[in-house]
Design an enzyme around this catalytic site. Structure first.
Site, PDB file in Angstrom:
ATOM      1  N   HIS A  26       5.916 -39.686  60.985  1.00 53.32           N
ATOM      2  CA  HIS A  26       4.650 -39.404  61.652  1.00 53.32           C
ATOM      3  C   HIS A  26       4.806 -39.523  63.164  1.00 53.32           C
ATOM      4  CE1 HIS A  26       2.927 -40.427  57.613  1.00 53.32           C
ATOM      5  NE2 HIS A  26       2.223 -39.378  57.897  1.00 53.32           N
ATOM      6  N   HIS A  84      -2.486 -40.439  46.480  1.00 56.70           N
ATOM      7  CA  HIS A  84      -2.527 -39.752  47.788  1.00 56.70           C
ATOM      8  C   HIS A  84      -1.575 -38.571  47.676  1.00 56.70           C
ATOM      9  CE1 HIS A  84      -2.231 -39.232  52.121  1.00 56.70           C
ATOM     10  NE2 HIS A  84      -1.128 -39.929  52.286  1.00 56.70           N
ATOM     11  N   GLU A  86       0.074 -36.838  50.209  1.00 54.97           N
ATOM     12  CA  GLU A  86       1.063 -36.533  51.251  1.00 54.97           C
ATOM     13  C   GLU A  86       2.462 -36.482  50.638  1.00 54.97           C
ATOM     14  OE1 GLU A  86       0.684 -38.836  54.830  1.00 54.97           O
ATOM     15  OE2 GLU A  86       2.066 -37.520  55.926  1.00 54.97           O
ATOM     16  N   ASP A  88       5.409 -37.495  51.186  1.00 52.59           N
ATOM     17  CA  ASP A  88       6.302 -38.643  50.966  1.00 52.59           C
ATOM     18  C   ASP A  88       5.974 -39.385  49.674  1.00 52.59           C
ATOM     19  OD1 ASP A  88       3.999 -39.219  52.547  1.00 52.59           O
ATOM     20  OD2 ASP A  88       4.795 -41.201  53.018  1.00 52.59           O
ATOM     21  N   HIS A 153      -5.139 -43.505  54.542  1.00 50.18           N
ATOM     22  CA  HIS A 153      -5.383 -42.941  55.846  1.00 50.18           C
ATOM     23  C   HIS A 153      -5.736 -41.446  55.826  1.00 50.18           C
ATOM     24  CE1 HIS A 153      -1.224 -41.006  56.659  1.00 50.18           C
ATOM     25  NE2 HIS A 153      -1.294 -41.290  55.396  1.00 50.18           N
ATOM     26  N   ASP A 172      -0.721 -45.959  51.038  1.00 49.31           N
ATOM     27  CA  ASP A 172      -0.286 -46.200  52.421  1.00 49.31           C
ATOM     28  C   ASP A 172      -0.901 -47.465  53.027  1.00 49.31           C
ATOM     29  OD1 ASP A 172       1.556 -44.162  53.197  1.00 49.31           O
ATOM     30  OD2 ASP A 172      -0.061 -42.704  53.071  1.00 49.31           O
ATOM     31  N   TYR A 200       2.526 -50.233  61.960  1.00 51.15           N
ATOM     32  CA  TYR A 200       2.036 -49.253  60.984  1.00 51.15           C
ATOM     33  C   TYR A 200       0.522 -49.086  61.137  1.00 51.15           C
ATOM     34  CZ  TYR A 200       1.772 -47.286  56.188  1.00 51.15           C
ATOM     35  OH  TYR A 200       1.568 -46.509  55.079  1.00 51.15           O
ATOM     36  N   HIS A 235       4.818 -48.174  51.009  1.00 52.71           N
ATOM     37  CA  HIS A 235       5.934 -48.313  51.948  1.00 52.71           C
ATOM     38  C   HIS A 235       6.192 -49.804  52.166  1.00 52.71           C
ATOM     39  CE1 HIS A 235       5.917 -44.078  53.155  1.00 52.71           C
ATOM     40  NE2 HIS A 235       4.621 -44.152  53.372  1.00 52.71           N
TER      41      HIS A 235
HETATM   42 FE1  FEO Z   1       0.263 -40.689  53.962  1.00 54.78          FE
HETATM   43 FE2  FEO Z   1       3.057 -42.515  53.225  1.00 54.78          FE
HETATM   44  O1  FEO Z   1       1.968 -40.988  53.318  1.00 54.78           O
END
Ligand code: FEO
Length: 407
Positions: A26, A84, A86, A88, A153, A172, A200, A235
């Site tokens: 990001h 989520h 996204e 990843d 997020h 996240d 983060y 994460h």
């Molecule tokens: Fe919003 Fe770790 O992806």
């Protein structure tokens, strides 16, 4: 390949992957990261919570196989929960469904279902069950309770709470970009975990602070916070001590700051730098902590991290072509994006500059800071090289900025 799953509770396994060498995510610098996915074994159904980034599916598969081997059960996943969309956390979703159970049930928030289909157009054939706060799924002796968490997020973000075990799979939220051989918060120096969590939050979650405050209130009012025994984000380290990160999020999200001032500057011929050093001396003379960043070699991500819990900033740039020296621009852009105004912290600011003739940096920085929610209480606009009187003035302005944040 062979890789082990980590049991995080009876019948609950981390099956995520390690991305040792990723150095940016990001747009901000990271020391590697993990994409955490989890397998939950119910008496009737086995659930995979979240997925991993593209290119890491072999690691995920190896850990899934190991988790089933540890449980002594035949490999079959009945339920796929996607908190989520996204990439990843979703890159191999379709592949995983096809490999482990093409007839499996898929659960996601309505926005997540929409976003998945907009990112992976070949998902159109998969029937996604959309869920929201209050919806539950019985997997046999265990219950998944879904909690919508928009803007923590992304608009599609969702938490999944494993009720009987008190494990919050938060995706996240509450994460950190870290990559090491340990899985839990308490396995690693806590100050490092907290610093990475702060970085983060500052760079990814600050904008969602109003939503975070509402979500923490909702979880508290519904007696869920007291039932959380573990937070398993997507994460970094898993929080065996969830109170630590919940308290930190409550502080960061509501603008609770320390008696700390972040000084940020750039310089051409060291004049603005001399002002920065004197301002720092003035701040320290009042017993207030200083963190100093020089934008020639420091990154905006670290600056943003320290601004998060600073009560004030001092921002300086030389004037070049009637504007602030361009290298400060990237940092100002980040500042505008994260929007600290949402944390309600109302930070004070001092703007300073060295110019040759017409000036312009102070006016532009003051305007930009005020647009980003800062309260600019003073400025210092100096012509060419500061003499002793100007350096004393810079010292005094630093001291006054420090006094302004004392209760
Ligand atoms: Fe919003 Fe770790 O992806």
């Amino acid at each position: 390949m062979k890789a082990n799953a980590t049991k995080i509770a009876d019948g609950v396994y981390w099956v995520g992957v390690l991305d040792w060498n990723s150095r940016t995510f990001h747009g901000y610098g990271i020391p590697g990261t993990t994409y955490n996915a989890y397998l939950v074994f119910g008496e009737e159904k086995t659930v995979l919570i979240d997925n991993v980034y593209g290119g890491f599916v072999n690691q995920l598969d190896a850990r899934i196989e190991d988790a089933f081997a540890q449980e002594g059960r035949d490999i079959k996943i009945d339920v796929f929960v996607q908190n989520h969309s996204e990439m990843d956390h979703s890159s191999h979703l379709l592949e995983t469904i096809n490999k482990y159970n093409p007839d499996g049930e898929v659960y996601a928030s309505p926005n997540c279902a929409k976003f998945l289909n907009q990112q992976y157009h070949d998902l159109e054939g998969i029937d996604i069950n959309t869920v929201q706060t209050g919806d539950e799924l019985d997997i046999g002796g265990r219950t998944l309770s879904f909690i919508s968490a928009p803007m923590l997020h992304w608009p599609d973000s969702m938490f999944t709470f494993l009720v009987e075990d008190g494990i919050l799979f938060s995706n996240d939220a509450f994460g950190q970009h870290m990559c090491n051989s340990k899985r839990f918060d308490e396995d690693y120096p806590l100050d490092i975990v907290e610093r990475e969590a702060q970085k983060y939050y500052a760079n990814l979650v600050t904008l969602g602070s109003p939503m975070l405050r509402m979500k923490l209130k909702e979880l508290t009012d519904n007696d869920i916070v007291d039932k959380i025994k573990m937070i398993a984000p997507c994460h970094g380290q898993i929080w065996k001590n969830p109170g630590i990160i919940i308290d930190l999020y409550a502080k960061w999200g509501s603008g609770v700051c320390r008696d700390k001032i972040t000084v940020i500057y750039d310089t051409m011929h060291h004049s603005t730098e001399k002002l920065a050093y004197q301002i720092a001396e003035g701040i320290m003379s009042e017993g207030v902590e200083v963190v100093m960043y020089f934008m020639q070699h420091d990154g905006p991500d670290d600056v943003i991290t320290d601004i998060l819990d600073s009560k004030a900033i001092a921002l300086g740039a030389p004037t070049m072509m009637n504007k602030p020296f361009p290298r400060i621009g990237n940092m100002m852009y980040w500042l505008d994006c994260v929007n600290f105004a949402g944390t309600t912290s109302n930070k004070n600011a001092l703007v300073f500059s060295s110019k040759g003739w017409g000036g312009g940096a102070v006016k532009k920085l003051q305007s930009d800071l005020e647009s980003s929610g800062f309260n600019v209480i003073d400025t210092l606009d100096v012509t060419f090289v500061p003499d002793e009187d100007v350096l004393k003035e810079a010292f005094n302005k630093g001291a006054e900025l420090a006094k302004s944040i004392k209760d």
